[in-house]
Design a protein around this motif. Structure first.
Motif, short mmCIF file in Angstrom:
data_model
loop_
_atom_site.label_atom_id
_atom_site.label_comp_id
_atom_site.label_asym_id
_atom_site.label_seq_id
_atom_site.Cartn_x
_atom_site.Cartn_y
_atom_site.Cartn_z
N ASN A 174 4.58 -17.57 -5.80
CA ASN A 174 4.40 -16.30 -6.50
C ASN A 174 3.24 -15.52 -5.91
N ARG A 175 2.17 -16.22 -5.57
CA ARG A 175 1.01 -15.56 -4.96
C ARG A 175 1.38 -14.94 -3.61
N PHE A 176 2.13 -15.66 -2.79
CA PHE A 176 2.53 -15.12 -1.49
C PHE A 176 3.42 -13.89 -1.65
N ARG A 177 4.34 -13.94 -2.60
CA ARG A 177 5.23 -12.80 -2.82
C ARG A 177 4.43 -11.59 -3.33
N THR A 178 3.46 -11.83 -4.19
CA THR A 178 2.61 -10.74 -4.68
C THR A 178 1.82 -10.12 -3.55
N MET A 179 1.35 -10.95 -2.62
CA MET A 179 0.60 -10.42 -1.47
C MET A 179 1.48 -9.52 -0.62
N VAL A 180 2.75 -9.87 -0.44
CA VAL A 180 3.68 -9.02 0.31
C VAL A 180 3.83 -7.68 -0.41
N ASP A 181 4.01 -7.72 -1.72
CA ASP A 181 4.18 -6.48 -2.48
C ASP A 181 2.94 -5.60 -2.39
N VAL A 182 1.76 -6.21 -2.42
CA VAL A 182 0.51 -5.45 -2.31
C VAL A 182 0.40 -4.80 -0.92
N LEU A 183 0.73 -5.56 0.12
CA LEU A 183 0.69 -5.01 1.48
C LEU A 183 1.64 -3.82 1.62
N ARG A 184 2.82 -3.93 1.04
CA ARG A 184 3.78 -2.83 1.10
C ARG A 184 3.29 -1.61 0.33
N GLU A 185 2.68 -1.84 -0.80
CA GLU A 185 2.15 -0.72 -1.60
C GLU A 185 1.01 -0.02 -0.86
N LEU A 186 0.12 -0.80 -0.27
CA LEU A 186 -0.97 -0.20 0.48
C LEU A 186 -0.45 0.58 1.68
N ASP A 187 0.57 0.04 2.35
CA ASP A 187 1.17 0.72 3.49
C ASP A 187 1.82 2.04 3.04
N ALA A 188 2.50 2.01 1.90
CA ALA A 188 3.13 3.23 1.39
C ALA A 188 2.10 4.29 1.01
N ARG A 189 0.99 3.86 0.44
CA ARG A 189 -0.08 4.80 0.09
C ARG A 189 -0.70 5.41 1.34
N GLU A 190 -0.88 4.57 2.37
CA GLU A 190 -1.47 5.06 3.62
C GLU A 190 -0.56 6.08 4.27
N LYS A 191 0.75 5.83 4.26
CA LYS A 191 1.71 6.77 4.85
C LYS A 191 1.76 8.08 4.05
N ALA A 192 1.63 7.98 2.73
CA ALA A 192 1.69 9.15 1.88
C ALA A 192 0.44 10.02 2.04
N ALA A 193 -0.67 9.40 2.39
CA ALA A 193 -1.93 10.13 2.55
C ALA A 193 -1.95 10.94 3.84
N HIS A 194 -1.13 10.57 4.79
CA HIS A 194 -1.12 11.25 6.10
C HIS A 194 -0.10 12.30 6.17
#
Length: 91
Positions: free
Chosen positions: A71-91
């Motif tokens: 569950n921790r590993f899956r949550t880390m994947v979701d967090v990485l994807r969310e951060l990536d989406a936020r970074e793309k949205a900021a640019h």
């Protein structure tokens, strides 16, 4: 899963998710089986029932631990994807 490209970090985390999740499910199921076997041994008065049941309980707890790690590993994947989406949205 979404259609975006997975990074190597996400792939490694998802691999760990599946390995730990599958192993945890296997350990949990095996532990339940061994625990029930220990219960039957107690019913028939076998001396080894305590150690068999203790082993089953240990397998159950190990399985739950592995599932928690998955569950921790899956949550880390979701967090990485969310951060990536936020970074793309900021640019």
């Amino acid at each position: 899963m979404n259609d975006t490209m997975q990074t190597s970090r996400e792939k490694k985390l998802l691999t760990k998710y599946w390995v730990f999740g599958g192993s945890g499910a296997m350990l949990l199921g095996s532990g339940l089986s061994v625990l029930l076997h220990g219960s039957k041994l107690k019913e028939v008065g076998a001396d080894s029932w305590f150690w068999v049941s203790t082993g089953g309980f240990a397998l159950i707890m190990s399985g739950l631990s592995f599932i928690g790690d998955a569950n921790r590993f899956r949550t880390m994947v979701d967090v990485l994807r969310e951060l990536d989406a936020r970074e793309k949205a900021a640019h």
